[in-house]
Design a protein around this motif. Structure first.
Motif, PDB file in Angstrom:
ATOM      1  N   GLY A  41       0.764  -0.995  -0.128  1.00  0.00           N
ATOM      2  CA  GLY A  41      -0.248  -0.061  -0.140  1.00  0.00           C
ATOM      3  C   GLY A  41       0.835   1.214   0.047  1.00  0.00           C
ATOM      4  O   GLY A  41       2.145   1.331   0.290  1.00  0.00           O
ATOM      5  N   THR A  49      -3.519   7.431 -10.758  1.00  0.00           N
ATOM      6  CA  THR A  49      -2.540   6.578 -10.531  1.00  0.00           C
ATOM      7  C   THR A  49      -1.035   7.244 -10.599  1.00  0.00           C
ATOM      8  O   THR A  49      -0.879   8.114 -11.300  1.00  0.00           O
ATOM      9  CB  THR A  49      -2.775   5.270 -11.500  1.00  0.00           C
ATOM     10  N   ASP A  71      -4.310  14.306  -1.369  1.00  0.00           N
ATOM     11  CA  ASP A  71      -5.222  13.321  -1.287  1.00  0.00           C
ATOM     12  C   ASP A  71      -4.728  12.261  -0.425  1.00  0.00           C
ATOM     13  O   ASP A  71      -3.640  11.702  -0.725  1.00  0.00           O
ATOM     14  CB  ASP A  71      -5.351  12.604  -2.992  1.00  0.00           C
ATOM     15  N   THR A 116      -0.395   8.453   1.448  1.00  0.00           N
ATOM     16  CA  THR A 116       0.128   9.791   1.401  1.00  0.00           C
ATOM     17  C   THR A 116      -0.297  10.822   2.632  1.00  0.00           C
ATOM     18  O   THR A 116      -1.237  10.260   3.360  1.00  0.00           O
ATOM     19  CB  THR A 116      -0.350  10.634   0.292  1.00  0.00           C
ATOM     20  N   SER A 121      -6.252   9.329   0.381  1.00  0.00           N
ATOM     21  CA  SER A 121      -6.728   7.874   0.094  1.00  0.00           C
ATOM     22  C   SER A 121      -5.505   6.800   0.034  1.00  0.00           C
ATOM     23  O   SER A 121      -4.562   7.521  -0.639  1.00  0.00           O
ATOM     24  CB  SER A 121      -7.677   8.012  -0.810  1.00  0.00           C
ATOM     25  N   ARG A 129      -3.717   3.808  -1.686  1.00  0.00           N
ATOM     26  CA  ARG A 129      -3.563   3.096  -2.851  1.00  0.00           C
ATOM     27  C   ARG A 129      -2.818   1.843  -2.848  1.00  0.00           C
ATOM     28  O   ARG A 129      -1.955   1.550  -2.059  1.00  0.00           O
ATOM     29  CB  ARG A 129      -2.761   3.976  -3.860  1.00  0.00           C
ATOM     30  N   PHE A 130      -3.420   0.910  -3.835  1.00  0.00           N
ATOM     31  CA  PHE A 130      -2.658  -0.328  -4.058  1.00  0.00           C
ATOM     32  C   PHE A 130      -1.392  -0.032  -4.668  1.00  0.00           C
ATOM     33  O   PHE A 130      -1.341   0.587  -5.779  1.00  0.00           O
ATOM     34  CB  PHE A 130      -3.773  -1.373  -4.639  1.00  0.00           C
ATOM     35  N   LEU A 131      -0.351  -0.868  -4.212  1.00  0.00           N
ATOM     36  CA  LEU A 131       0.917  -0.594  -4.893  1.00  0.00           C
ATOM     37  C   LEU A 131       1.581  -1.982  -5.321  1.00  0.00           C
ATOM     38  O   LEU A 131       1.328  -3.081  -4.570  1.00  0.00           O
ATOM     39  CB  LEU A 131       1.865  -0.067  -3.683  1.00  0.00           C
ATOM     40  N   ALA A 174       0.898   2.878  -8.091  1.00  0.00           N
ATOM     41  CA  ALA A 174       0.028   2.937  -7.139  1.00  0.00           C
ATOM     42  C   ALA A 174      -1.295   3.400  -7.500  1.00  0.00           C
ATOM     43  O   ALA A 174      -1.245   4.698  -8.137  1.00  0.00           O
ATOM     44  CB  ALA A 174       0.713   4.043  -6.093  1.00  0.00           C
ATOM     45  N   ALA A 175      -2.031   2.430  -7.765  1.00  0.00           N
ATOM     46  CA  ALA A 175      -3.530   2.415  -8.490  1.00  0.00           C
ATOM     47  C   ALA A 175      -4.300   3.131  -7.351  1.00  0.00           C
ATOM     48  O   ALA A 175      -4.332   2.262  -6.169  1.00  0.00           O
ATOM     49  CB  ALA A 175      -3.820   1.385  -9.164  1.00  0.00           C
ATOM     50  N   GLY A 176      -5.424   4.019  -7.539  1.00  0.00           N
ATOM     51  CA  GLY A 176      -6.350   4.472  -6.743  1.00  0.00           C
ATOM     52  C   GLY A 176      -6.447   5.692  -6.534  1.00  0.00           C
ATOM     53  O   GLY A 176      -5.258   6.735  -6.869  1.00  0.00           O
ATOM     54  N   GLY A 177      -7.083   6.224  -5.494  1.00  0.00           N
ATOM     55  CA  GLY A 177      -7.078   7.706  -5.109  1.00  0.00           C
ATOM     56  C   GLY A 177      -7.523   8.518  -6.182  1.00  0.00           C
ATOM     57  O   GLY A 177      -8.477   8.309  -7.101  1.00  0.00           O
TER      58      GLY A 177
END
Length: 97
Positions: A38, A83, A45, A41, A47, A49-51, A77-80
């Motif tokens: 993961g 990407t 943002d 931050t 939230s 993120r999947f890493l 790092a996808a999400g939030g």
């Protein structure tokens, strides 16, 4: 470069194969490494993120206890809100006890 602080938590595995296994010293090895985790931050943002991170690792075992490694890696790092893509390289000295 500068930006907000972040925390990365990851776990992974690597498979390194010795190029010439008949040698007892000065072994050359290489292989892939994959890590999942993961990316969190601390500002902006917030939230998580999947890493996923992949790397190619190569090294030289000078003796049984001392070695040198180099790697080049790419992480996503996808999400939030969007990407993030990271790239980098590292060099390490290793001493085994």
């Amino acid at each position: 470069m500068a930006g907000p602080r972040a925390l990365i938590a990851e776990a992974g595995a690597r498979y390194l194969r010795v190029i010439d296994p008949s040698r007892r010293t000065f072994r050359i090895y290489a292989g892939p490494e994959l890590e999942l985790g993961g990316f969190f931050t601390q500002g902006g943002d917030k939230s998580g993120r999947f890493l996923i991170r992949g790397a190619l690792v190569g090294g030289i075992g000078i003796t049984e206890q001392i070695g040198i490694e180099a790697s080049g890696d790419m992480a996503v790092a996808a999400g939030g809100a969007g990407t993030l893509v990271f790239g980098g390289a590292s060099a390490r000295g290793i001493v085994r006890f």
